[in-house]
Design an enzyme around this catalytic site. Structure first.
Site, PDB file in Angstrom:
ATOM      1  N   GLU A 179      -8.552   4.323  11.638  1.00 48.44           N
ATOM      2  CA  GLU A 179      -7.621   4.182  12.753  1.00 48.44           C
ATOM      3  C   GLU A 179      -7.563   5.518  13.486  1.00 48.44           C
ATOM      4  O   GLU A 179      -7.926   6.551  12.940  1.00 48.44           O
ATOM      5  CB  GLU A 179      -6.234   3.788  12.240  1.00 48.44           C
ATOM      6  CG  GLU A 179      -5.668   4.741  11.192  1.00 48.44           C
ATOM      7  CD  GLU A 179      -4.360   4.256  10.587  1.00 48.44           C
ATOM      8  OE1 GLU A 179      -3.363   4.211  11.336  1.00 48.44           O
ATOM      9  OE2 GLU A 179      -4.348   3.937   9.374  1.00 48.44           O
ATOM     10  N   ASP A 202       0.868  -1.175   0.000  1.00 50.71           N
ATOM     11  CA  ASP A 202       0.000   0.000   0.000  1.00 50.71           C
ATOM     12  C   ASP A 202       0.903   1.222   0.000  1.00 50.71           C
ATOM     13  O   ASP A 202       1.924   1.252   0.690  1.00 50.71           O
ATOM     14  CB  ASP A 202      -0.985  -0.005   1.168  1.00 50.71           C
ATOM     15  CG  ASP A 202      -0.325  -0.078   2.530  1.00 50.71           C
ATOM     16  OD1 ASP A 202      -0.228   0.976   3.201  1.00 50.71           O
ATOM     17  OD2 ASP A 202       0.081  -1.178   2.941  1.00 50.71           O
TER      18      ASP A 202
END
Length: 265
Positions: free
Chosen positions: A154, A67
């Site tokens: 998150e 990623d």
């Protein structure tokens, strides 16, 4: 079903003239190789800060990917693919008004190299799920990829503008609204990425109809997320891959190569 050549050309021109600006930008990113191709099975990548794994190691899994965001700089995508990168999740948006400046270059590079890829959105707890979903849709082409996109949820203790930490029920409701909107637009429910503390403090793992991508850089997910079912495991944030300058996140897919072929489609 295959169309005759002239009909194909006509179809492409029609598609290019329709849809949102994000949809129209996708026409130049046609893949050159099959999108579910696994270049190297069980690749072994270097790491700038290697971890001494106990138990099952990431190398036990055959399908690895990355990623990336603007922080990776310019990527040599064909070289990364040849080294064993079989998929990529690329940062597209954050909140309701931020677009990663490298998104276009990364997605075009991944497409030209034949790497299956999707976009991810970094969630901002001071904006509504609806506004953030609309921002993502405005910037990510509907036909970008065959992989599902990703919602990254998150806690962000470094945010200069938003330190909110909603309760678990609010977090789960917001996530469900975001995922529902993207599923209706793109036709496939996004994966949800999260971290250990967020998982424990919000109960996000109870979200129905959701596949999870879990961060666990010091142990296998079965140790850090007991009983959790996961599709992707992010096992390092300091990986070293040919073609990518500096550290990069590396991930594995939970299943076999055959399972990957099916899932990617």
């Amino acid at each position: 079903m295959r169309l005759p050549a002239l009909a194909c050309i006509f179809a492409v021109l029609v598609l290019a003239a329709c849809g949102s600006p994000a949809d129209r930008r996708q026409t130049s990113t046609a893949r050159l190789v099959p999108p579910n191709h696994v270049t190297v099975s069980h690749p072994v990548f270097a790491d700038h800060d290697p971890h001494d794994w106990d138990g099952r190691r990431p190398t036990a899994y055959p399908v690895h990917g990355i990623d990336v965001s603007r922080w990776q700089g310019e990527i040599d995508w064909p070289r990364a693919r040849a080294a064993g990168v079989s998929f990529a999740f690329i940062k597209a948006t954050e909140g309701k008004e931020e677009l990663d400046p490298s998104f276009e270059a990364h997605r075009r590079g991944a497409a030209r190299a034949g790497i299956p890829h999707a976009a991810y959105h970094y969630y901002y707890f001071c904006a509504s799920a609806e506004d953030q979903a609309r921002w993502f849709i405005a910037n990510v082409p509907r036909s970008m990829t065959s992989l599902p996109h990703v919602l990254d949820m998150e806690w962000n203790h470094r945010s200069p503008t938003c330190r909110k930490r909603p309760d678990g029920a609010t977090v789960r409701a917001d996530a469900a609204r975001f995922l529902d909107i993207l599923e209706r637009h793109y036709g496939r429910r996004p994966v949800l990425y999260t971290t250990v503390d967020f998982w424990e403090q919000t109960g996000i793992g109870r979200l129905p109809r959701t596949e999870f991508w879990l961060r666990s850089v010091a142990d296998h997910p079965r140790e850090t997320y007991p009983g959790a079912r996961w599709t992707f495991w992010q096992y390092t944030g300091t990986g070293s891959i040919p073609g990518i300058p500096g550290p990069v996140d590396i991930n594995v897919f939970a299943g076999s190569q055959e399972a990957w072929q099916t899932w990617a489609r």
